[in-house]
Design a protein around this motif. Structure first.
Motif, PDB file in Angstrom:
ATOM      1  N   VAL A 103       0.861  -1.184   0.000  1.00  0.00           N
ATOM      2  CA  VAL A 103       0.000   0.000   0.000  1.00  0.00           C
ATOM      3  C   VAL A 103       0.897   1.233   0.000  1.00  0.00           C
ATOM      4  CG1 VAL A 103      -1.800   1.294   1.161  1.00  0.00           C
ATOM      5  CG2 VAL A 103      -1.854  -1.205   1.218  1.00  0.00           C
ATOM      6  N   ASN A 104       0.974   1.888  -1.153  1.00  0.00           N
ATOM      7  CA  ASN A 104       1.707   3.149  -1.274  1.00  0.00           C
ATOM      8  C   ASN A 104       0.724   4.225  -1.741  1.00  0.00           C
ATOM      9  OD1 ASN A 104       4.483   3.111  -0.557  1.00  0.00           O
ATOM     10  ND2 ASN A 104       4.952   1.833  -2.347  1.00  0.00           N
TER      11      ASN A 104
ATOM     12  N   ARG B  33       3.668   1.656   9.148  1.00  0.00           N
ATOM     13  CA  ARG B  33       2.352   2.278   9.116  1.00  0.00           C
ATOM     14  C   ARG B  33       2.484   3.639   9.787  1.00  0.00           C
ATOM     15  NH1 ARG B  33      -1.903   2.479  12.622  1.00  0.00           N
ATOM     16  NH2 ARG B  33      -0.984   0.891  13.988  1.00  0.00           N
TER      17      ARG B  33
END
Length: 515
Positions: free
Chosen positions: A227-228, A292
């Protein structure tokens, strides 16, 4: 008696307010050291110290000698020093950065963070935003952003000899990011069995992001995070925007934190950030081998053991033997242009140029650090022409000037230069003050003429003890949204004819009493 600061359960962002972009941080024991970009200003690369990541004190400037910071006399505003990285390795502090106006990438070192720092060791690598990392075998890896333009190749990595400035291997393409514009600001970290490459992309405006990839070796191949971006505030209504150009650090207790640049735009769409890009702090957790990153809030829970920061002195009485490290000047500060010894307790400024509209003037200023602020000086103009200026660059500044028995407010906005208002002043020292106030803070019926919700703030110019301002000007013209560039407001003292003397300088929040 001065009491110790109390333990803080929350901290306020930005942790270093005002024009302090592109932060890089390292920890040595229980001490943290942080540096920022300085662009065309001298001395260059301010360095800060903290024991808790929340309260930061400037302890010097890394590039405090002309031999370290060769800037052409006509270097453009927002050129100069880009994106330093600071690291501690093998008992020494290492700093790598780019002088885009002269020479490119170079390294300086020091035994102590306060300096003295060495003269530059230049490295034959292209691009900007260089980083340093060492592996277990002692190899030094330099990641950097390739040159923008048709030959842009994203982030590249080379193995170098940092002592000699020699390239030993590469450079080789590493990672071009997720497809957004301008993948830059790389930092390389070893965490467990992985090497992590953190970059910024999307441009340093509202689309700014932080993205991550990892590999088993600095040579790659690089695997993007699932997840970027790992951080972005783009297209949100959050008061903090342009989040990016980050660096990671761990606490002695094993917590992870991120320092980054961001802005606080205000006013009407598209909004304006007048203080420049500032240094913010946010916590980081690791999940499934990836960081995160928490959203960047203006107020957030503090790191364990953080103390309530003690504010830096707002007033300088010029009683010290040298200038405080917070003082900066465009491009250079020749020895003959200033003195603290000619009139003890006063700062003497000698004219080196006839106008603030071109490089070469004598100007000594500090970064504006409060959205709503008051800046004041006691000026003895003698037979000179001098004053107090709020500056973004040569084409965008507001001046409160005294000469020939007259005080004048002068506005330079792009190609236009206008004397806005004048008033007679008696001979001798006179107090000059500039206040900045947001539009929402003006009492009803007392708004400046032409007040519009678009203005991020208004600058009011005061002479002597008169509570009525000589003039009030719209602050949006001293923002990078109007002027362009990468810096922020600097408010300072100047002289363009003869010699002037300044007894004190005070800059602080508007609602906190000053002289």
């Amino acid at each position: 008696m001065t009491s110790s600061p109390a333990e803080a359960s929350f901290y306020d962002n930005p942790v270093i307010p005002g024009f302090h972009p592109d932060p890089s941080v390292c920890r040595v024991g229980e001490d943290y050291y942080l540096v920022c970009s300085s662009f065309e200003y001298f001395p260059g690369v301010p360095i800060f110290h903290s024991r808790d990541l929340v309260g930061w004190r400037q302890i010097g400037n890394v590039l405090d000698r002309p031999s370290q910071l060769p800037l052409p006399a006509d270097a453009m505003a927002s050129d100069g020093i880009y994106a330093p990285t600071i690291r501690h390795h093998d008992g020494r502090f290492w700093l790598i950065t780019t002088n885009v106006s002269h020479g490119g990438n170079f390294i300086v070192t020091a035994e102590r963070p306060e300096g003295p720092w060495s003269d530059p060791v230049w490295i034959d690598l292209p691009g900007i935003d260089p980083d340093l990392a060492w592996d277990d075998d002692g190899n030094c890896w330099c990641s950097f952003a390739g040159a923008h333009g048709p030959d842009f190749h994203g982030v590249q990595i080379a193995r170098i000899d940092p002592e000699a400035g020699k390239v030993l291997e590469g450079p080789e393409p590493a990672w071009a990011g997720t497809g957004l514009q301008w993948p830059e600001a790389p930092h390389l970290y070893r965490v467990g069995e992985w090497w992590y490459l953190m970059i910024a992309e999307g441009g340093t405006e509202r689309g700014h992001t932080v993205a991550m990839a990892r590999a088993r070796s600095p040579r790659g191949p690089w695997e993007p995070a699932p997840v970027n971006p790992v951080l972005s505030h783009r297209s949100t209504s959050r008061p903090v925007q342009s989040t990016g150009h980050a660096d990671l650090v761990t606490t002695p207790g094993g917590e992870w934190w991120m320092v980054l640049l961001a802005t606080r735009p205000v006013g009407y769409s598209p909004k304006f950030h007048v203080l420049g890009r500032e240094t913010f702090l946010t916590p980081v957790q690791w999940e499934d081998g990836w960081p995160r990153v928490a959203p960047v809030d203006l107020r957030a829970p503090a790191p364990a053991g953080a103390r309530t920061p003690v504010a830096a002195p707002r007033r300088d009485d010029f009683d010290a033997p040298d200038l405080d490290p917070r003082w900066i000047s465009p491009r250079s500060r020749p020895d003959g242009s200033w003195s603290l010894a000619q009139r003890p307790g006063w700062l003497a400024l000698h004219a080196t140029g006839s106008t603030l509209d071109r490089p070469g003037c004598t100007f000594v200023g500090r970064r504006q650090q409060h959205v709503e602020s008051r800046t004041a000086v006691l000026l003895d103009p003698a037979a000179g022409r001098a004053g107090l200026s709020a500056r973004l660059d040569e084409g965008h500044h507001y001046d409160l000037e005294v000469a020939d028995g007259q005080a004048a407010v002068i506005a330079r906005i792009g190609p236009l230069r206008q004397v806005v208002a004048t008033r007679s002043v008696p001979p001798g020292p006179v107090t000059l003050a500039i206040t900045t106030r947001s539009a929402r803070r003006w009492p009803e019926g007392e708004e400046p003429a032409g007040l519009h919700v678009a203005a991020p703030d208004y600058l009011a110019f005061h002479v002597g003890e008169d509570p009525e301002p000589l003039a009030e000007l719209d602050g949006r013209y001293l923002s990078t949204e109007v002027a362009t560039g990468f810096t922020g407001r600097v408010i300072g003292m100047y002289v363009t004819e003869g010699t002037a003397w300044f007894d004190w300088f005070d800059h602080g929040p508007l609602d906190v009493a000053g002289p």
